[in-house]
Design a protein around this motif. Sequence first.
Motif, mmCIF file in Angstrom:
data_model
loop_
_atom_site.group_PDB
_atom_site.id
_atom_site.type_symbol
_atom_site.label_atom_id
_atom_site.label_comp_id
_atom_site.label_asym_id
_atom_site.label_seq_id
_atom_site.Cartn_x
_atom_site.Cartn_y
_atom_site.Cartn_z
ATOM 1 N N VAL A 17 0.656 -1.006 -0.077
ATOM 2 C CA VAL A 17 -0.080 0.138 0.054
ATOM 3 C C VAL A 17 0.780 1.326 0.094
ATOM 4 O O VAL A 17 0.481 2.342 -0.737
ATOM 5 N N LEU B 17 -6.764 3.859 6.070
ATOM 6 C CA LEU B 17 -7.449 3.020 4.954
ATOM 7 C C LEU B 17 -7.576 1.613 5.080
ATOM 8 O O LEU B 17 -8.922 1.178 5.026
ATOM 9 N N LEU B 18 -6.560 0.901 5.818
ATOM 10 C CA LEU B 18 -6.983 -0.297 5.909
ATOM 11 C C LEU B 18 -7.949 -0.575 6.908
ATOM 12 O O LEU B 18 -8.544 -1.428 6.966
ATOM 13 N N GLN C 88 -10.268 1.343 7.685
ATOM 14 C CA GLN C 88 -11.739 1.628 7.016
ATOM 15 C C GLN C 88 -12.392 0.498 6.175
ATOM 16 O O GLN C 88 -13.459 0.351 6.046
ATOM 17 N N PHE C 89 -11.503 -0.438 5.743
ATOM 18 C CA PHE C 89 -12.077 -1.625 5.151
ATOM 19 C C PHE C 89 -11.653 -2.904 5.734
ATOM 20 O O PHE C 89 -11.827 -3.814 5.122
ATOM 21 N N ARG D 126 -9.594 -5.930 -1.864
ATOM 22 C CA ARG D 126 -9.844 -4.812 -0.984
ATOM 23 C C ARG D 126 -8.496 -4.281 -0.622
ATOM 24 O O ARG D 126 -8.546 -2.955 -0.553
ATOM 25 N N VAL E 233 -7.319 -0.466 -1.584
ATOM 26 C CA VAL E 233 -6.631 0.360 -0.776
ATOM 27 C C VAL E 233 -5.601 1.050 -1.334
ATOM 28 O O VAL E 233 -5.071 2.269 -1.088
ATOM 29 N N ARG E 234 -4.638 0.268 -1.963
ATOM 30 C CA ARG E 234 -3.394 0.745 -2.578
ATOM 31 C C ARG E 234 -3.796 1.807 -3.609
ATOM 32 O O ARG E 234 -3.001 2.852 -3.609
#
Length: 249
Positions: free
Chosen positions: A102, A124-125, A127-128, A148, A152-153
């Motif tokens: 990422v 971000l990680l 969030q998912f 996913r 994110v990346r």
Amino acid sequence: MSVPKLEINSVSKAFESKVVLSDVDLKVDPHDVVCLIGSSGSGKSTLLKCINLLIPIDGGEIRLDGSSITSGEVNPNEVRQEMGIVFQAFNLFPHMKVIDNVTLGPRKVHGEDRDVAEERARDLLAQFNLSEKADDYPDRLSGGQQQRVAIVRALAHQPQLMLFDEVTSALDPELVAEVLNVIRGLKESGMTMLIATHEMGFARDVSDRVCFLDQGRILEQGPPSELFKSPREARTQQFLQRIVEAGRL
């Protein structure tokens, strides 16, 4: 009057004698979600790759935020910093942990400090629902988790436009929903998106506009409530009838 986030004017592309895009016109306004549907080989993936400058166009013009990105006078890498693209293949680096997958782009392309890049990546990680996977290698993840991470990346670059190319095609049916829910969340956040998909129910539910491609042309487009219920073109009607018969709409 606002400037479209993305504007495609009379774009054409051929590979040797095979025409894959023919006189394509499309506008995507800020915060809009536009889904591209159509049979395999209709030009959906090629169009996304042309927008991302992975494939050069033969004619026409593509504009991002009002500025041409196909004039030959722009740096493709700089343009790509403004948009993220996610393919059906996850394309994660197998020898790198999730957190490194990422943060690689922001550090190498944008020159971000590792701590800054990692802080955004971990946010971000989270969030998912991937926080606990940050230090895992891709082969420890399910297909849905890998996809996913790929999303994110792309988001780690803070893009203004996201392109999705059949991102659920390589997934088992039970993993499709978790990836589509991620995209629904991006819509709620206001992300501008152009999505090539075979998931008709998803396209109906999430898009502001649906474009039906056939033989490299946008044959018909409109709000999903209109295009799915009352398509005008015979070819669109035929395509959707087969989708209904297959139980996919």
